[in-house]
Design an enzyme around this catalytic site. Structure first.
Site, PDB file in Angstrom:
ATOM      1  N   ASP A   1     -72.390  63.728  39.726  1.00  0.00           N
ATOM      2  CA  ASP A   1     -73.645  63.439  40.434  1.00  0.00           C
ATOM      3  C   ASP A   1     -73.985  61.950  40.500  1.00  0.00           C
ATOM      4  O   ASP A   1     -74.936  61.566  41.192  1.00  0.00           O
ATOM      5  CB  ASP A   1     -74.810  64.231  39.801  1.00  0.00           C
ATOM      6  CG  ASP A   1     -74.962  63.978  38.294  1.00  0.00           C
ATOM      7  OD1 ASP A   1     -75.365  64.913  37.575  1.00  0.00           O
ATOM      8  OD2 ASP A   1     -74.663  62.845  37.838  1.00  0.00           O
TER       9      ASP A   1
ATOM     10  N   HIS B   1     -64.206  63.668  36.476  1.00  0.00           N
ATOM     11  CA  HIS B   1     -64.027  64.648  37.567  1.00  0.00           C
ATOM     12  C   HIS B   1     -64.396  64.085  38.929  1.00  0.00           C
ATOM     13  O   HIS B   1     -64.586  64.851  39.871  1.00  0.00           O
ATOM     14  CB  HIS B   1     -64.866  65.907  37.265  1.00  0.00           C
ATOM     15  CG  HIS B   1     -64.440  66.596  36.003  1.00  0.00           C
ATOM     16  ND1 HIS B   1     -65.283  67.422  35.286  1.00  0.00           N
ATOM     17  CD2 HIS B   1     -63.271  66.561  35.311  1.00  0.00           C
ATOM     18  CE1 HIS B   1     -64.632  67.870  34.222  1.00  0.00           C
ATOM     19  NE2 HIS B   1     -63.417  67.360  34.206  1.00  0.00           N
TER      20      HIS B   1
ATOM     21  N   GLU C   1     -78.352  74.760  23.006  1.00  0.00           N
ATOM     22  CA  GLU C   1     -77.618  75.972  22.590  1.00  0.00           C
ATOM     23  C   GLU C   1     -76.389  75.595  21.758  1.00  0.00           C
ATOM     24  O   GLU C   1     -75.835  74.510  21.951  1.00  0.00           O
ATOM     25  CB  GLU C   1     -77.076  76.709  23.839  1.00  0.00           C
ATOM     26  CG  GLU C   1     -78.089  77.002  24.914  1.00  0.00           C
ATOM     27  CD  GLU C   1     -79.021  78.140  24.520  1.00  0.00           C
ATOM     28  OE1 GLU C   1     -80.166  78.142  24.985  1.00  0.00           O
ATOM     29  OE2 GLU C   1     -78.586  78.985  23.698  1.00  0.00           O
TER      30      GLU C   1
HETATM   31  C1  BV8 Z   1     -56.308  70.454  34.543  1.00  0.00           C
HETATM   32  C2  BV8 Z   1     -65.728  69.113  39.550  1.00  0.00           C
HETATM   33  C3  BV8 Z   1     -53.985  70.234  34.446  1.00  0.00           C
HETATM   34  C4  BV8 Z   1     -65.948  70.259  40.456  1.00  0.00           C
HETATM   35  C5  BV8 Z   1     -65.020  70.194  37.548  1.00  0.00           C
HETATM   36  C6  BV8 Z   1     -55.765  78.163  35.090  1.00  0.00           C
HETATM   37  C7  BV8 Z   1     -55.305  77.482  36.200  1.00  0.00           C
HETATM   38  C8  BV8 Z   1     -55.509  76.114  36.369  1.00  0.00           C
HETATM   39  C9  BV8 Z   1     -56.168  75.405  35.389  1.00  0.00           C
HETATM   40  C10 BV8 Z   1     -56.618  76.097  34.289  1.00  0.00           C
HETATM   41  C11 BV8 Z   1     -56.430  77.450  34.127  1.00  0.00           C
HETATM   42  N1  BV8 Z   1     -57.007  77.815  32.950  1.00  0.00           N
HETATM   43  C12 BV8 Z   1     -57.558  76.739  32.367  1.00  0.00           C
HETATM   44  C13 BV8 Z   1     -57.306  75.700  33.161  1.00  0.00           C
HETATM   45  C14 BV8 Z   1     -57.702  74.353  32.923  1.00  0.00           C
HETATM   46  C15 BV8 Z   1     -59.012  74.146  33.671  1.00  0.00           C
HETATM   47  C16 BV8 Z   1     -60.117  74.660  32.787  1.00  0.00           C
HETATM   48  O1  BV8 Z   1     -60.404  74.068  31.768  1.00  0.00           O
HETATM   49  N2  BV8 Z   1     -60.745  75.778  33.210  1.00  0.00           N
HETATM   50  C17 BV8 Z   1     -61.824  76.349  32.425  1.00  0.00           C
HETATM   51  C18 BV8 Z   1     -62.860  76.971  33.367  1.00  0.00           C
HETATM   52  C19 BV8 Z   1     -61.220  77.378  31.475  1.00  0.00           C
HETATM   53  N3  BV8 Z   1     -59.101  72.724  33.835  1.00  0.00           N
HETATM   54  C20 BV8 Z   1     -58.645  72.169  34.956  1.00  0.00           C
HETATM   55  O2  BV8 Z   1     -58.234  72.776  35.921  1.00  0.00           O
HETATM   56  C21 BV8 Z   1     -58.641  70.666  34.901  1.00  0.00           C
HETATM   57  N4  BV8 Z   1     -57.369  70.174  35.264  1.00  0.00           N
HETATM   58  O3  BV8 Z   1     -56.315  71.166  33.576  1.00  0.00           O
HETATM   59  O4  BV8 Z   1     -55.175  69.858  35.049  1.00  0.00           O
HETATM   60  C22 BV8 Z   1     -53.516  71.458  35.179  1.00  0.00           C
HETATM   61  C23 BV8 Z   1     -53.125  71.307  36.489  1.00  0.00           C
HETATM   62  C24 BV8 Z   1     -52.652  72.432  37.154  1.00  0.00           C
HETATM   63  C25 BV8 Z   1     -52.612  73.692  36.534  1.00  0.00           C
HETATM   64  C26 BV8 Z   1     -53.056  73.818  35.211  1.00  0.00           C
HETATM   65  C27 BV8 Z   1     -53.537  72.704  34.545  1.00  0.00           C
HETATM   66  C28 BV8 Z   1     -59.645  70.093  35.878  1.00  0.00           C
HETATM   67  C29 BV8 Z   1     -61.026  70.485  35.454  1.00  0.00           C
HETATM   68  C30 BV8 Z   1     -62.032  69.791  36.357  1.00  0.00           C
HETATM   69  C31 BV8 Z   1     -62.696  70.822  37.214  1.00  0.00           C
HETATM   70  N5  BV8 Z   1     -63.787  70.187  37.948  1.00  0.00           N
HETATM   71  N6  BV8 Z   1     -65.969  69.571  38.207  1.00  0.00           N
HETATM   72  C32 BV8 Z   1     -67.337  70.204  41.011  1.00  0.00           C
HETATM   73  O5  BV8 Z   1     -68.277  69.811  40.284  1.00  0.00           O
HETATM   74  O6  BV8 Z   1     -67.490  70.584  42.182  1.00  0.00           O
HETATM   75  S1  BV8 Z   1     -65.410  70.924  36.090  1.00  0.00           S
HETATM   76  C33 BV8 Z   1     -67.040  71.412  36.064  1.00  0.00           C
HETATM   77  O7  BV8 Z   1     -67.242  72.015  34.770  1.00  0.00           O
HETATM   78  C34 BV8 Z   1     -68.044  70.279  36.107  1.00  0.00           C
HETATM   79  O8  BV8 Z   1     -67.474  68.995  36.176  1.00  0.00           O
HETATM   80  C35 BV8 Z   1     -68.750  70.427  34.773  1.00  0.00           C
HETATM   81  O9  BV8 Z   1     -69.194  69.242  34.289  1.00  0.00           O
HETATM   82  C36 BV8 Z   1     -67.644  70.947  33.964  1.00  0.00           C
HETATM   83  C37 BV8 Z   1     -67.916  71.445  32.605  1.00  0.00           C
HETATM   84  O10 BV8 Z   1     -69.103  72.160  32.631  1.00  0.00           O
HETATM   85  P1  BV8 Z   1     -70.330  71.552  31.780  1.00  0.00           P
HETATM   86  O11 BV8 Z   1     -70.560  70.159  32.238  1.00  0.00           O
HETATM   87  O12 BV8 Z   1     -70.085  71.733  30.337  1.00  0.00           O
HETATM   88  O13 BV8 Z   1     -71.535  72.406  32.301  1.00  0.00           O
HETATM   89  P2  BV8 Z   1     -71.929  73.866  31.825  1.00  0.00           P
HETATM   90  O14 BV8 Z   1     -72.890  74.394  32.833  1.00  0.00           O
HETATM   91  O15 BV8 Z   1     -70.695  74.650  31.493  1.00  0.00           O
HETATM   92  O16 BV8 Z   1     -72.688  73.636  30.439  1.00  0.00           O
HETATM   93  C38 BV8 Z   1     -73.935  72.967  30.442  1.00  0.00           C
HETATM   94  C39 BV8 Z   1     -74.315  72.761  28.990  1.00  0.00           C
HETATM   95  O17 BV8 Z   1     -75.532  72.017  28.969  1.00  0.00           O
HETATM   96  C40 BV8 Z   1     -74.587  74.064  28.256  1.00  0.00           C
HETATM   97  O18 BV8 Z   1     -73.982  74.000  26.974  1.00  0.00           O
HETATM   98  C41 BV8 Z   1     -76.120  74.093  28.111  1.00  0.00           C
HETATM   99  O19 BV8 Z   1     -76.517  74.689  26.897  1.00  0.00           O
HETATM  100  C42 BV8 Z   1     -76.426  72.623  28.078  1.00  0.00           C
HETATM  101  N7  BV8 Z   1     -77.764  72.263  28.543  1.00  0.00           N
HETATM  102  C43 BV8 Z   1     -78.569  72.924  29.413  1.00  0.00           C
HETATM  103  N8  BV8 Z   1     -79.713  72.222  29.587  1.00  0.00           N
HETATM  104  C44 BV8 Z   1     -79.616  71.099  28.825  1.00  0.00           C
HETATM  105  C45 BV8 Z   1     -78.381  71.116  28.155  1.00  0.00           C
HETATM  106  N9  BV8 Z   1     -77.982  70.140  27.317  1.00  0.00           N
HETATM  107  C46 BV8 Z   1     -78.835  69.114  27.125  1.00  0.00           C
HETATM  108  N10 BV8 Z   1     -80.038  69.015  27.738  1.00  0.00           N
HETATM  109  C47 BV8 Z   1     -80.460  69.987  28.583  1.00  0.00           C
HETATM  110  N11 BV8 Z   1     -81.660  69.895  29.182  1.00  0.00           N
END
Ligand code: BV8
Length: 251
Positions: free
Chosen positions: A110, A125, A221
């Protein structure tokens, strides 16, 4: 580091560690922008207009339906355009001014950390305000809200894509190398607002902890990381971070 029960005392303990540190890494996720009104990915209300990021933020989805993917990003850009940096973003700017060597690593796209004034930011990212032409290999800033053309094209006529790392795509080598270096060298890593589910970002706190650095988590959390963290500050970034920085400033 076992923290006392009261949040104020935990903040003092965290502030002591930050005050004593020369090299600090900060890892942020969507939670740090939640206080600016930007929906998180996985929390309550975390759906982006009823789409799961994992379904649309992929090269396959873009290949299949660039119109839908760009409509989704245009909608997100409109939501983010009206968001302002919050007290948490601003506290991290102040911390960067206090700590001799602070690196801010964000998973967010963002641009709110840069908008708040953070200088040393690693965008793991990418950024929703940049577009990339796969044909030319060029990247350009595009802050048009709403987009005048969906899907947008490059002047060369090719379809452009968001300059964002999608699921299944590798994080740019330079960015992840710099992030790993900062995490390894950090005496303290402050992890704010991430569910720690997405790799490789989620592995960064491990690098700090494996080299005896302290990992402090700010999150309302518990997360996948909470077991590993030395000190958990349960609360919202916009509440906790200003208190933490004020405590660091106090001797
Ligand atoms: C990679 C851009 C090597 C997009 C994002 C199967 C096939 C392919 C890959 C994978 C696979 N299985 C696993 C993977 C790896 C995958 C992965 O990790 N998947 C996860 C879902 C299991 N990773 C990838 O693919 C990465 N690349 O591994 O390359 C590779 C290559 C080929 C094949 C295999 C591997 C690339 C990952 C990047 C993806 N792009 N963003 C877009 O935004 O449009 S990731 C996306 O999730 C966002 O960037 C986001 O930031 C990120 C993580 O989420 P969080 O930021 O943690 O947000 P979330 O909502 O989850 O949590 C919020 C937290 O805030 C909570 O804990 C909440 O309690 C807290 N909160 C709430 N309010 C507040 C607060 N905290 C403080 N104050 C508050 N007020």
């Amino acid at each position: 580091m076992t923290g006392p029960d009261h949040i104020a005392e935990r903040i003092e303990t965290a502030a002591d560690a930050l005050r004593a540190a020369t090299r600090v890494a900060v890892l942020t996720g969507a939670g740090v922008s939640a206080d600016s009104g930007v929906p998180t990915f996985r929390g309550p209300g975390g759906l982006w207009r009823n789409f799961r990021p994992e379904d649309l933020a992929t090269p396959e989805a873009f290949e299949r339906d660039p119109q839908l993917v760009w409509e989704w990003y245009d909608w997100r850009r409109q939501k983010i355009a009206s968001a302002k940096p919050n007290a948490g973003h601003i506290a991290l700017v102040e911390l960067e001014e206090i700590v001799p060597d602070l690196t801010l690593i964000t998973q967010n796209v963002d641009g709110l950390h840069e908008a708040a004034g953070s200088k040393h930011v690693i965008e793991l990212h990418g950024c929703i305000w940049r577009v990339r032409c796969p044909a030319e290999g060029t990247v350009a800033e595009n802050r048009q809200v709403p987009l005048s053309e969906i899907p947008p094209h490059c002047r060369c006529g090719s379809l452009v894509r968001p300059d964002i790392v999608w699921f299944g795509e590798s994080v740019p080598g330079e960015a992840i190398a710099a992030a790993c270096h900062a995490a390894e060298e950090a005496e303290v890593m402050l992890v704010v607002g991430t569910s720690a589910l997405v790799y490789p970002a989620a592995a960064l706190p491990l690098l700090t902890s494996q080299r005896d650095g302290a990992v402090i988590e700010v999150n309302p959390e518990p997360t996948m990381l909470s077991e590993l963290t030395h000190l958990g500050l349960r609360g919202r970034g916009a509440e906790i971070l200003p208190q933490l920085v004020a405590a660091v400033r106090r001797e």
